[in-house]
Design a protein around this motif. Sequence first.
Motif, mmCIF file in Angstrom:
data_model
loop_
_atom_site.group_PDB
_atom_site.id
_atom_site.type_symbol
_atom_site.label_atom_id
_atom_site.label_comp_id
_atom_site.label_asym_id
_atom_site.label_seq_id
_atom_site.Cartn_x
_atom_site.Cartn_y
_atom_site.Cartn_z
ATOM 1 N N GLY A 108 -48.711 78.344 -1.390
ATOM 2 C CA GLY A 108 -49.432 79.783 -1.271
ATOM 3 C C GLY A 108 -48.540 81.042 -0.898
ATOM 4 O O GLY A 108 -49.170 82.098 -1.340
ATOM 5 N N ASP A 109 -47.613 80.681 -0.062
ATOM 6 C CA ASP A 109 -46.850 82.098 0.428
ATOM 7 C C ASP A 109 -46.233 82.674 -0.926
ATOM 8 O O ASP A 109 -45.878 83.700 -0.892
ATOM 9 C CB ASP A 109 -45.785 81.392 1.338
ATOM 10 C CG ASP A 109 -46.676 80.927 2.788
ATOM 11 O OD1 ASP A 109 -47.708 81.598 3.160
ATOM 12 O OD2 ASP A 109 -46.013 79.937 3.267
ATOM 13 N N LEU A 110 -45.592 81.659 -1.762
ATOM 14 C CA LEU A 110 -45.019 82.309 -2.893
ATOM 15 C C LEU A 110 -45.840 83.075 -3.774
ATOM 16 O O LEU A 110 -45.643 84.134 -4.261
ATOM 17 C CB LEU A 110 -44.450 81.007 -3.868
ATOM 18 C CG LEU A 110 -43.293 80.122 -2.988
ATOM 19 C CD1 LEU A 110 -42.783 79.079 -4.035
ATOM 20 C CD2 LEU A 110 -41.983 80.819 -2.819
ATOM 21 N N ALA A 111 -47.058 82.370 -4.087
ATOM 22 C CA ALA A 111 -48.182 83.082 -4.794
ATOM 23 C C ALA A 111 -48.373 84.150 -4.191
ATOM 24 O O ALA A 111 -48.302 85.542 -5.089
ATOM 25 C CB ALA A 111 -49.375 82.049 -5.018
ATOM 26 N N ASP A 112 -48.777 84.547 -2.744
ATOM 27 C CA ASP A 112 -48.904 86.066 -2.239
ATOM 28 C C ASP A 112 -47.729 86.663 -2.529
ATOM 29 O O ASP A 112 -47.999 87.967 -2.718
ATOM 30 C CB ASP A 112 -49.003 85.606 -0.814
ATOM 31 C CG ASP A 112 -50.291 84.687 -0.540
ATOM 32 O OD1 ASP A 112 -51.194 84.766 -1.444
ATOM 33 O OD2 ASP A 112 -50.454 84.362 0.602
ATOM 34 N N ALA A 113 -46.517 86.324 -2.517
ATOM 35 C CA ALA A 113 -45.177 87.140 -2.253
ATOM 36 C C ALA A 113 -45.112 87.607 -3.901
ATOM 37 O O ALA A 113 -44.906 88.919 -4.144
ATOM 38 C CB ALA A 113 -43.987 86.528 -2.230
ATOM 39 N N ARG A 114 -45.537 86.717 -4.762
ATOM 40 C CA ARG A 114 -45.445 87.183 -6.414
ATOM 41 C C ARG A 114 -46.322 88.174 -6.428
ATOM 42 O O ARG A 114 -45.983 88.919 -7.204
ATOM 43 C CB ARG A 114 -46.019 85.978 -7.068
ATOM 44 C CG ARG A 114 -44.835 85.181 -7.817
ATOM 45 C CD ARG A 114 -44.436 85.527 -9.211
ATOM 46 N NE ARG A 114 -43.719 84.485 -9.692
ATOM 47 C CZ ARG A 114 -42.302 84.707 -9.702
ATOM 48 N NH1 ARG A 114 -41.698 85.472 -9.351
ATOM 49 N NH2 ARG A 114 -41.546 83.599 -10.402
ATOM 50 N N ALA A 115 -47.675 88.224 -6.019
ATOM 51 C CA ALA A 115 -48.725 89.367 -6.077
ATOM 52 C C ALA A 115 -48.428 90.487 -5.679
ATOM 53 O O ALA A 115 -48.420 91.500 -6.312
ATOM 54 C CB ALA A 115 -49.915 88.737 -5.767
ATOM 55 N N ALA A 116 -47.690 90.402 -4.448
ATOM 56 C CA ALA A 116 -47.207 91.680 -3.775
ATOM 57 C C ALA A 116 -46.152 92.363 -4.120
ATOM 58 O O ALA A 116 -45.919 93.359 -4.017
ATOM 59 C CB ALA A 116 -47.146 91.391 -2.040
ATOM 60 N N HIS A 117 -45.493 91.655 -4.711
ATOM 61 C CA HIS A 117 -43.808 92.108 -5.437
ATOM 62 C C HIS A 117 -43.752 91.653 -6.891
ATOM 63 O O HIS A 117 -42.977 90.851 -7.415
ATOM 64 C CB HIS A 117 -42.722 91.381 -4.802
ATOM 65 C CG HIS A 117 -42.762 91.708 -3.227
ATOM 66 N ND1 HIS A 117 -42.147 92.990 -2.457
ATOM 67 C CD2 HIS A 117 -43.378 91.187 -2.024
ATOM 68 C CE1 HIS A 117 -42.321 92.849 -1.266
ATOM 69 N NE2 HIS A 117 -43.170 91.702 -1.129
ATOM 70 N N PRO A 118 -44.602 92.123 -7.768
ATOM 71 C CA PRO A 118 -44.716 91.686 -9.231
ATOM 72 C C PRO A 118 -43.108 91.854 -9.957
ATOM 73 O O PRO A 118 -42.457 92.792 -9.502
ATOM 74 C CB PRO A 118 -45.734 92.569 -10.003
ATOM 75 C CG PRO A 118 -46.229 93.653 -8.953
ATOM 76 C CD PRO A 118 -45.539 93.170 -7.514
ATOM 77 N N GLY A 119 -42.809 91.063 -10.664
ATOM 78 C CA GLY A 119 -41.504 91.019 -11.261
ATOM 79 C C GLY A 119 -40.287 90.658 -10.591
ATOM 80 O O GLY A 119 -39.176 90.409 -11.165
ATOM 81 N N ALA A 120 -40.367 90.382 -9.280
ATOM 82 C CA ALA A 120 -39.297 90.036 -8.399
ATOM 83 C C ALA A 120 -38.882 88.804 -8.502
ATOM 84 O O ALA A 120 -39.744 87.983 -8.390
ATOM 85 C CB ALA A 120 -39.406 90.456 -7.020
ATOM 86 N N PRO A 121 -37.660 88.254 -8.878
ATOM 87 C CA PRO A 121 -37.497 86.771 -8.879
ATOM 88 C C PRO A 121 -37.326 86.105 -7.467
ATOM 89 O O PRO A 121 -37.135 86.760 -6.476
ATOM 90 C CB PRO A 121 -35.963 86.600 -9.482
ATOM 91 C CG PRO A 121 -35.506 88.055 -9.254
ATOM 92 C CD PRO A 121 -36.619 89.057 -9.245
#
Length: 301
Positions: free
Chosen positions: A178-191
Motif C-alpha cells: 500500500g505504501d508503494l501504491a500511495d507513493a506512485r499516486a503522489a509522484h506519478p511517473g517516478a520509477p
Amino acid sequence: MSIVEEIQRLKEERHAVLLAHNYQRPEVQDIADFVGDSLYLSKRALESDREVILFAGVRFMAETAKILNPTRTVLLPDLKAGCSLSDAITADQLRAWKQEHPGAVVVAYVNTSAEVKAESDYCCTSSNAERVVRSIPEDREILFLPDMFLGDYVRRKTGRKMHLWVGDCHVHTRMRPGDLADARAAHPGAPIVAHPECGCASEALSQVDRVLSTDGMIRFAEETRAPEVLVATEIGILHRMQRINPTTRFTPIDAKTVCPFMKEIDLVDIRDSLRDLRHVIDVAPEVATRARRALERMVAA
Ligand code: 13P
Ligand code: SF4
C-alpha cells in the motif's frame, strides 16, 4: 585539530582501513576509504593489506570481515550495532530445521551470526542471492534463511522450490504494498527502486521498477536520467545517491525508514575505536573455519 583530522592521523598510525556501509551516517560515509553494500565491503575486507579493519556497519559485517581475514584486527566502534534480522535465527534453531530436512542445502543471507554461517553451505548477499541459488543443482532441496522477503523474491525469480525461514528486518518489513501504491499516486511517473528485504518488494513486484541491493541502487542513481526516483530502503542510502546524481531527486517511500543499529556509530566512536583499539571482534577459530567455506562461496559467486 578537527575530529576528522584526528581520525585520519590515527588511521595512518594504526595502519587501518575504514569500511562504511551505505546506511551509515553521512559524516561517517564521508571519511571512509570504501563505502558500499555487504558484498562489496566483504571483498574490500578480503583484499585489504591493512593491519586493522575498522567496520562502520553492524556486527555481522565485522564478523564477516574477521572470518575472511583471521590474521587482522577487526574493530566495531560500537557493540550496540546489531541487526534484528541476524537475530531472527540461532544456530540451535538452524540445526533443528536441518534435522527436519536431511540432505537439504542451506543458503544463509550474510545477515546472520558467525555460528549460523558455520551451519550453512552457502552465504549470499542481496546482490548475489539469485546467482547463488541458481548455482545449486536443480534436484537439491534448499533451506533459505533468515529473510522471508528476500527468500520469496529469489524463489519467484528462480522458480526454485525453497523452504523459507520466517524472519524479517524490523526496518524493511514495515514497508507494505500500500505504501508503494500511495507513493506512485503522489509522484506519478517516478520509477521505484526497492531493497529485497522490504515487506513490499516480493508481494508488490509488479509495482517496483527495480529490486536492488544498496550498491545496485547506487549504480541506478549513476545511470538514471529520471527527474525523480522513489527509494524503498533505509534512508542512509540517499546521501550517496543524491551526491552521485544531483540532478535527480531521490525521495524515500517512507522517511521514517531508519535502522537504529546503523546509526549507532558516529565520528567520536570511530576516533575512540582507533585510539584505544576497541571493540575487537573475534570469532572462535572452529566456528570461523566452518563459516569461511560458506562465505568464500558468497564472495566467489
Ligand atoms: P546490502 O547488502 O544491500 O547492503 O544490504 C545489507 C542490509 O543490511 C540491508 O538491510
Ligand atoms: Fe539489519 Fe535491517 Fe538494519 Fe539491515 S536495516 S542492518 S537488516 S536491522
